[in-house]
Design a protein around this motif. Structure first.
Motif, PDB file in Angstrom:
ATOM      1  N   GLY A 433       0.639  -1.188   0.009  1.00  0.00           N
ATOM      2  CA  GLY A 433      -0.126   0.129  -0.204  1.00  0.00           C
ATOM      3  C   GLY A 433       0.851   1.413   0.107  1.00  0.00           C
ATOM      4  O   GLY A 433       0.560   2.014   0.747  1.00  0.00           O
ATOM      5  N   PRO A 434       1.632   1.551  -0.929  1.00  0.00           N
ATOM      6  CA  PRO A 434       2.430   2.742  -0.967  1.00  0.00           C
ATOM      7  C   PRO A 434       1.443   3.795  -1.351  1.00  0.00           C
ATOM      8  O   PRO A 434       0.336   3.940  -1.891  1.00  0.00           O
ATOM      9  N   LEU A 435       1.866   5.067  -0.712  1.00  0.00           N
ATOM     10  CA  LEU A 435       0.725   6.315  -0.771  1.00  0.00           C
ATOM     11  C   LEU A 435       1.284   6.892  -1.878  1.00  0.00           C
ATOM     12  O   LEU A 435       2.236   7.394  -2.317  1.00  0.00           O
ATOM     13  N   ILE A 436       0.130   7.213  -2.930  1.00  0.00           N
ATOM     14  CA  ILE A 436       0.599   7.971  -4.240  1.00  0.00           C
ATOM     15  C   ILE A 436      -0.462   9.045  -4.474  1.00  0.00           C
ATOM     16  O   ILE A 436      -1.681   9.122  -4.108  1.00  0.00           O
ATOM     17  N   LEU A 437       0.104  10.248  -4.815  1.00  0.00           N
ATOM     18  CA  LEU A 437      -0.557  11.402  -5.097  1.00  0.00           C
ATOM     19  C   LEU A 437      -0.759  11.589  -6.481  1.00  0.00           C
ATOM     20  O   LEU A 437       0.290  11.627  -7.230  1.00  0.00           O
ATOM     21  N   ILE A 438      -2.245  11.818  -6.632  1.00  0.00           N
ATOM     22  CA  ILE A 438      -2.526  12.042  -8.158  1.00  0.00           C
ATOM     23  C   ILE A 438      -2.931  13.479  -8.251  1.00  0.00           C
ATOM     24  O   ILE A 438      -3.982  13.751  -7.654  1.00  0.00           O
ATOM     25  N   VAL A 470       1.243  20.430  -4.369  1.00  0.00           N
ATOM     26  CA  VAL A 470       2.510  20.944  -3.575  1.00  0.00           C
ATOM     27  C   VAL A 470       2.246  20.888  -1.837  1.00  0.00           C
ATOM     28  O   VAL A 470       2.835  20.344  -1.180  1.00  0.00           O
ATOM     29  N   GLN A 471       1.036  21.405  -1.700  1.00  0.00           N
ATOM     30  CA  GLN A 471       0.408  21.377  -0.243  1.00  0.00           C
ATOM     31  C   GLN A 471       0.371  19.986   0.043  1.00  0.00           C
ATOM     32  O   GLN A 471       0.629  19.546   1.420  1.00  0.00           O
ATOM     33  N   ALA A 472      -0.378  19.111  -0.725  1.00  0.00           N
ATOM     34  CA  ALA A 472      -0.643  17.793  -0.333  1.00  0.00           C
ATOM     35  C   ALA A 472       0.655  16.993  -0.046  1.00  0.00           C
ATOM     36  O   ALA A 472       0.737  16.010   0.736  1.00  0.00           O
ATOM     37  N   VAL A 473       1.577  17.148  -0.752  1.00  0.00           N
ATOM     38  CA  VAL A 473       2.927  16.335  -0.498  1.00  0.00           C
ATOM     39  C   VAL A 473       3.534  16.932   0.644  1.00  0.00           C
ATOM     40  O   VAL A 473       4.018  16.155   1.315  1.00  0.00           O
ATOM     41  N   ARG A 474       3.336  18.237   0.960  1.00  0.00           N
ATOM     42  CA  ARG A 474       4.140  18.762   2.342  1.00  0.00           C
ATOM     43  C   ARG A 474       3.202  18.077   3.459  1.00  0.00           C
ATOM     44  O   ARG A 474       3.977  17.804   4.590  1.00  0.00           O
ATOM     45  N   ASN A 475       1.905  18.120   3.496  1.00  0.00           N
ATOM     46  CA  ASN A 475       1.121  17.435   4.362  1.00  0.00           C
ATOM     47  C   ASN A 475       0.940  15.889   4.696  1.00  0.00           C
ATOM     48  O   ASN A 475       1.122  15.446   5.902  1.00  0.00           O
ATOM     49  N   HIS A 476       1.082  15.182   3.548  1.00  0.00           N
ATOM     50  CA  HIS A 476       0.872  13.714   3.603  1.00  0.00           C
ATOM     51  C   HIS A 476       2.297  13.194   3.307  1.00  0.00           C
ATOM     52  O   HIS A 476       2.292  11.763   3.579  1.00  0.00           O
ATOM     53  N   PRO A 478       3.664  11.713   0.377  1.00  0.00           N
ATOM     54  CA  PRO A 478       3.513  10.471  -0.446  1.00  0.00           C
ATOM     55  C   PRO A 478       4.883  10.021  -0.902  1.00  0.00           C
ATOM     56  O   PRO A 478       5.752  10.348  -0.972  1.00  0.00           O
ATOM     57  N   GLU A 479       4.613   8.735  -1.406  1.00  0.00           N
ATOM     58  CA  GLU A 479       5.892   7.936  -1.873  1.00  0.00           C
ATOM     59  C   GLU A 479       6.202   8.283  -3.217  1.00  0.00           C
ATOM     60  O   GLU A 479       7.408   7.736  -3.803  1.00  0.00           O
ATOM     61  N   LEU A 480       5.259   8.761  -3.968  1.00  0.00           N
ATOM     62  CA  LEU A 480       5.319   8.986  -5.544  1.00  0.00           C
ATOM     63  C   LEU A 480       4.256   9.904  -5.767  1.00  0.00           C
ATOM     64  O   LEU A 480       3.040   9.865  -5.134  1.00  0.00           O
ATOM     65  N   VAL A 481       4.642  10.778  -6.829  1.00  0.00           N
ATOM     66  CA  VAL A 481       3.516  11.824  -7.242  1.00  0.00           C
ATOM     67  C   VAL A 481       3.290  11.544  -8.668  1.00  0.00           C
ATOM     68  O   VAL A 481       4.436  11.710  -9.620  1.00  0.00           O
ATOM     69  N   LEU A 482       1.991  11.551  -9.080  1.00  0.00           N
ATOM     70  CA  LEU A 482       1.676  11.642 -10.491  1.00  0.00           C
ATOM     71  C   LEU A 482       1.112  12.912 -10.965  1.00  0.00           C
ATOM     72  O   LEU A 482       0.135  13.341 -10.483  1.00  0.00           O
ATOM     73  N   MET A 483       1.960  13.694 -11.794  1.00  0.00           N
ATOM     74  CA  MET A 483       1.477  15.070 -11.877  1.00  0.00           C
ATOM     75  C   MET A 483       1.320  15.301 -13.244  1.00  0.00           C
ATOM     76  O   MET A 483       2.016  15.296 -14.037  1.00  0.00           O
ATOM     77  N   ASP A 484      -0.010  16.084 -13.296  1.00  0.00           N
ATOM     78  CA  ASP A 484      -0.470  16.442 -14.764  1.00  0.00           C
ATOM     79  C   ASP A 484       0.066  17.770 -14.891  1.00  0.00           C
ATOM     80  O   ASP A 484       0.426  18.577 -13.962  1.00  0.00           O
ATOM     81  N   ILE A 485       0.154  18.091 -16.109  1.00  0.00           N
ATOM     82  CA  ILE A 485       0.935  19.522 -16.467  1.00  0.00           C
ATOM     83  C   ILE A 485      -0.073  20.523 -16.629  1.00  0.00           C
ATOM     84  O   ILE A 485       0.112  21.637 -16.156  1.00  0.00           O
ATOM     85  N   GLN A 486      -1.073  20.436 -17.379  1.00  0.00           N
ATOM     86  CA  GLN A 486      -1.731  21.567 -17.744  1.00  0.00           C
ATOM     87  C   GLN A 486      -3.039  21.794 -16.566  1.00  0.00           C
ATOM     88  O   GLN A 486      -4.164  20.882 -16.702  1.00  0.00           O
ATOM     89  N   MET A 487      -2.801  22.623 -15.563  1.00  0.00           N
ATOM     90  CA  MET A 487      -3.747  22.593 -14.627  1.00  0.00           C
ATOM     91  C   MET A 487      -3.856  23.955 -14.146  1.00  0.00           C
ATOM     92  O   MET A 487      -3.120  24.656 -14.555  1.00  0.00           O
ATOM     93  N   PRO A 488      -5.124  24.530 -13.464  1.00  0.00           N
ATOM     94  CA  PRO A 488      -5.273  25.872 -13.131  1.00  0.00           C
ATOM     95  C   PRO A 488      -4.536  25.969 -11.852  1.00  0.00           C
ATOM     96  O   PRO A 488      -3.935  25.262 -11.208  1.00  0.00           O
TER      97      PRO A 488
END
Length: 557
Positions: A433-438, A470-476, A478-488
């Motif tokens: 169960g690794p923690l992933i940020l999407i 960015v805030q979610a990474v600092r708060n939680h 995660p072990e890996l981040v899936l980052m979309d590029i075009q976002m508001p």
């Protein structure tokens, strides 16, 4: 010099035109101008002109009597074959009679002041502007004054400057149009890939019963949706590949490619369509040519395009064959795709590889396609340094042979097997169960990837813009981040840069998962700090493998 005696004597000529040389009919040097002899010391009377210069305009030595007669009065650019850097001369050829000789008059082609210094010449070495030689023939027959010649020369220079300005404007406009085309393709790529990612992701999840069991009819429908989505994706990819090659930005990932694996994989790709049309397929592999130095993915792309065409244009019950043969004398590997389909007429063969072209308008109604496949085959083959040969007879079938440079490699397949075994071993770690940020602003894509990762034992947190990520990474953490590029609010590039600027998150794996797939997009993501660039749509099974590989510290192939 006899033909110039009506205007100037020999000594006057040498002073006015210090850059000249005189040839006999056999192209032997008879005389060289004083300044030219100073800067090209290897040019001595008695030697051949072709020993010293080639025609820059033609790229080879084509100097002979017939050529010279055709060029009388024309301006010719010579390039030295011995000097480094090369010496360029702009010369005009004139014919002298009794005896027949060829007089070349001109000057060095200087593009900046540095070249004058390099050659060791100064302004006094140019008594006349080099364009004045264009008027020499006119002077010989009409006896016009030097003052009139200079005025005409100024007019000619003005015309050249005007034309140069027009060409500069045209080039600037062309560059603008090309940039607009790239921007349009980039936008369309994103707009098409975003919904397509959802279609393929959901169909893949449904086929694996992520949302519940499907009956047989539902499963077939989902399979049809997936096949259609992948077909659309292949068309988008072909269009973008053509654009990249045209812009000179297509980079090949060259390695030791297994020929048999590439052929079998390509045959599997078309097996379904061949089975529906009851077309038999055969594969003949030359065991002596097991590997080739090539881009394995692009090699499969070449074969799949040719095999797909062969099956498409072969009637039900026909036959398609794929054969490989190594030719040691030519140092080439020949891969042939042979069919007994509708064939191609001789008159149509020359238009065969043009993009967006189907040879007969009636075929476009009977056989679907954009006409990009063969154009892409040719361009990818040429990028490998190879060629494509076509033999065909109308009504009897065709044979397409791709010839690639065959550099025999000693690379063993054990490396590939070890990578597969490592991926298999790490896949068992998903249950931990690794923690992933999407991070994705598209709700459908977000929920599709989340559901799939949850079903495979991962823990998931979500973000809908770069700032939230960015805030979610600092708060939680995660072990890996899936980052979309075009976002508001904040796009993915800035979010990645923000995370990499924080020492706490320098080593966290970040995968850029984006619908953008144009020239330079990958470089921008990697430069920002992404560990990997994945263009949507991405196979969710492959995504899981990449995540596991990154979490284990290995870089996937």
């Amino acid at each position: 010099m006899t033909s110039t005696a009506t205007i100037i004597n020999h000594e006057q000529f040498r002073k006015l035109f210090p850059f000249y040389f005189l040839l006999d009919q056999d192209l032997n040097l008879l005389e060289i101008g004083p300044v030219l002899a100073r800067i090209a010391v290897e040019m001595v009377p008695g030697s051949m002109l072709t020993d010293h210069f080639k025609l820059s305009r033609f790229g080879q030595n084509v100097l002979d009597e017939e050529f010279l007669k055709r060029q009388l009065g024309s301006l010719i650019v010579f390039e030295s074959v011995n000097s480094d850097p090369a010496l360029f001369l702009r010369m005009q050829v004139l014919l002298l009679e009794n005896p027949v000789r060829y007089l070349f008059v001109g000057s060095p082609w200087l593009r900046d002041a540095g070249e004058m210094k390099r050659l060791g010449i100064v302004l006094p070495d140019f008594p006349l502007h080099d364009s004045t030689v264009d008027l020499l023939q006119l002077n010989q027959t009409t006896n016009v004054s030097l003052r009139d010649a200079k005025e005409l020369n100024i007019t000619l220079e003005r015309r050249v400057a005007d034309r140069t300005s027009e060409l500069s404007l045209a080039n600037a406009e062309l560059s603008r149009v090309m940039r607009s085309k790239d921007d349009f393709l980039s936008t369309m790529s994103h707009e098409l890939r975003t919904p397509l990612n959802a279609i393929l992701g959901l169909s893949e999840s449904l086929s694996e019963n992520i949302y519940g069991e499907l009956n047989e009819k539902q499963a077939r429908s989902i399979e049809t949706i997936a096949e259609s989505g992948h077909h659309l994706l292949s068309l988008i990819n072909d269009l973008l590949d053509i654009a990249k090659i045209g812009a000179g930005k297509m980079d090949l990932d060259m390695s030791s490619a297994n020929v048999e694996d590439a052929c079998k994989s390509s045959m599997r790709f078309i097996s379904g369509l061949a089975s529906k049309k009851k077309i038999s397929v055969s594969l003949t592999i030359d065991p002596s040519a097991a590997t080739i130095h090539a881009d394995q993915r692009r090699l499969k792309q070449i074969l799949v395009n040719l095999l797909s065409n062969a099956v498409k244009f072969t009637n039900d019950g026909g036959h398609v064959a794929l054969q490989t043969k190594g030719d040691r004398e030519r140092n080439a590997l020949d891969i042939s795709i042979i069919d007994n389909g509708i064939g191609i007429s001789t008159i149509d063969l020359e238009r065969l590889f043009r993009p967006f072209t189907q040879l007969d308008s009636k075929l476009s109604r009977q056989y679907s396609g954009t006409g990009l496949g063969l154009s892409l085959v040719l361009r990818l083959t040429e990028l490998h340094g190879g060629s494509v040969e076509v033999k065909s007879e109308l009504g009897k079938g065709s044979c397409f042979t791709v010839s690639l440079p065959w550099n025999e490699s000693k690379t063993e397949l054990s490396h590939e097997h070890s990578v597969k075994n490592r991926a298999k071993a790490t896949s068992n770690d998903a249950t931990m169960g690794p923690l992933i940020l999407i991070a994705d602003d598209n709700e459908i894509n977000l929920s599709t990837v989340c559901d799939y990762l949850l079903a495979h034992g991962f823990r998931v947190i979500q973000a809908r813009n770069g700032l939230e990520a960015v805030q979610a990474v600092r708060n939680h953490n995660p072990e890996l981040v899936l980052m979309d590029i075009q976002m508001p609010v904040m796009d993915g590039i800035d979010a990645i840069k923000s995370l990499r600027a924080d020492r706490s998150f320098v080593s966290i794996p970040i995968l850029a998962l984006t619908s953008r797939a144009m020239i330079g997009d990958q470089d921008r993501c990697i430069e920002a700090g992404a560990d990997e660039y994945l263009s949507k749509p991405v196979h969710l099974k492959q995504l899981v493998k990449i995540i596991l590989s990154r979490l284990s510290g290995a870089k996937p192939r």
